[in-house]
Design a protein around this motif. Sequence first.
Motif, PDB file in Angstrom:
ATOM      1  N   GLU A 105       7.001  58.315  25.787  1.00  0.00           N
ATOM      2  CA  GLU A 105       7.917  59.434  25.569  1.00  0.00           C
ATOM      3  C   GLU A 105       7.267  60.744  25.991  1.00  0.00           C
ATOM      4  O   GLU A 105       6.058  60.803  26.247  1.00  0.00           O
ATOM      5  N   THR A 156      11.633  56.422  26.935  1.00  0.00           N
ATOM      6  CA  THR A 156      12.831  57.272  26.932  1.00  0.00           C
ATOM      7  C   THR A 156      13.393  57.356  28.354  1.00  0.00           C
ATOM      8  O   THR A 156      12.646  57.378  29.340  1.00  0.00           O
ATOM      9  N   GLY A 157      14.720  57.424  28.438  1.00  0.00           N
ATOM     10  CA  GLY A 157      15.361  57.543  29.740  1.00  0.00           C
ATOM     11  C   GLY A 157      14.950  58.804  30.459  1.00  0.00           C
ATOM     12  O   GLY A 157      14.787  58.824  31.690  1.00  0.00           O
ATOM     13  N   ASN A 158      14.754  59.880  29.705  1.00  0.00           N
ATOM     14  CA  ASN A 158      14.360  61.151  30.298  1.00  0.00           C
ATOM     15  C   ASN A 158      12.986  61.039  30.951  1.00  0.00           C
ATOM     16  O   ASN A 158      12.795  61.472  32.094  1.00  0.00           O
ATOM     17  N   SER A 163      13.973  50.217  25.765  1.00  0.00           N
ATOM     18  CA  SER A 163      14.552  51.552  25.592  1.00  0.00           C
ATOM     19  C   SER A 163      14.044  52.244  24.332  1.00  0.00           C
ATOM     20  O   SER A 163      13.906  51.623  23.277  1.00  0.00           O
ATOM     21  N   LEU A 172      17.358  58.232  24.992  1.00  0.00           N
ATOM     22  CA  LEU A 172      17.328  59.091  26.175  1.00  0.00           C
ATOM     23  C   LEU A 172      16.255  60.172  26.057  1.00  0.00           C
ATOM     24  O   LEU A 172      15.480  60.418  26.983  1.00  0.00           O
ATOM     25  N   ASP A 212      23.731  58.075  24.408  1.00  0.00           N
ATOM     26  CA  ASP A 212      22.411  58.283  25.000  1.00  0.00           C
ATOM     27  C   ASP A 212      21.663  56.965  25.153  1.00  0.00           C
ATOM     28  O   ASP A 212      20.909  56.768  26.116  1.00  0.00           O
ATOM     29  N   SER A 236      20.235  55.469  28.569  1.00  0.00           N
ATOM     30  CA  SER A 236      18.814  55.181  28.787  1.00  0.00           C
ATOM     31  C   SER A 236      18.631  53.762  29.308  1.00  0.00           C
ATOM     32  O   SER A 236      17.792  53.513  30.188  1.00  0.00           O
TER      33      SER A 236
END
Length: 270
Positions: free
Chosen positions: A13, A57-59, A79, A82, A94, A98
């Motif tokens: 993350e 995290t997707g971000n 996952s 996000l 979210d 993700s």
Amino acid sequence: MIKNFVMLTFDLEEFDIAEEYGQKVSHSDQMTVTKTGTERLIALLDNHNIRATFFTTGNYAQLNPELIKAISLKHEIASHALYHSSFHKFKETDILESKNILENITGSKVTGFRMPRLKSFDHKVLSGWGFVYDSSINPTYLPGRYNLLHKSPLPYRENGLLELPCSTTPTLRFPLFWLAFKNLPIGLYAALCRRTLRKRKNLMLYFHPWEFAEIGDFKMPGYVKSPDGIELVDKLDKLIQNLKKQDAEFVTCQEFCETLEIAGESMKSV
């Protein structure tokens, strides 16, 4: 003979924890600190030839796609929603976003989920989105955070989903989470892990890649940031060596789920 399984998991993350203590962390530092720790972890895992699960995290994945793709070639990508930061307003979708981001980057199905800060989320929704397992339960009591002593410390099914609880010791339910690993002497922490492994036949341990970078200059409590960097990498190295002596098999979370399905084991609350 029943095997002993160890799952090393890392919440991959943005490095944002210092912001919880009032220090603004630049976007560049958030990315760099996490990447530094991640690269050290990958080298350590490669040295031991073991696989792990990275709850991502997707971000972070969107901003570091080449790193995530490289990790996925050997390890499991799962996952972690996000965004990790509490400053981003969470939306239920979210999680699905993700999942799609991670699958597009890795070219592989994402079957696992862990909610940031181990918050609860509807298992029915996760199952409907194609997740196979969740690992967002720490079945212990942490003052000011949660009281989950009523939850099973063993894997169990709930609303179509496998729940893989984070490990706690037998009887006292002492949590074997990242802060325990960081603050206990390695001999004591390893002994608690061995005892838990003998009793439960599995260990679910979780850490954060940013812990394995140099974070001593950030304004956080000592118990959060120390030890860090190479010193903490060496500590994890000692733990892995110790667990290998117990004939433990290091697996990803997805691989562990598959062993449960193949064995047809009953996953009741205990």
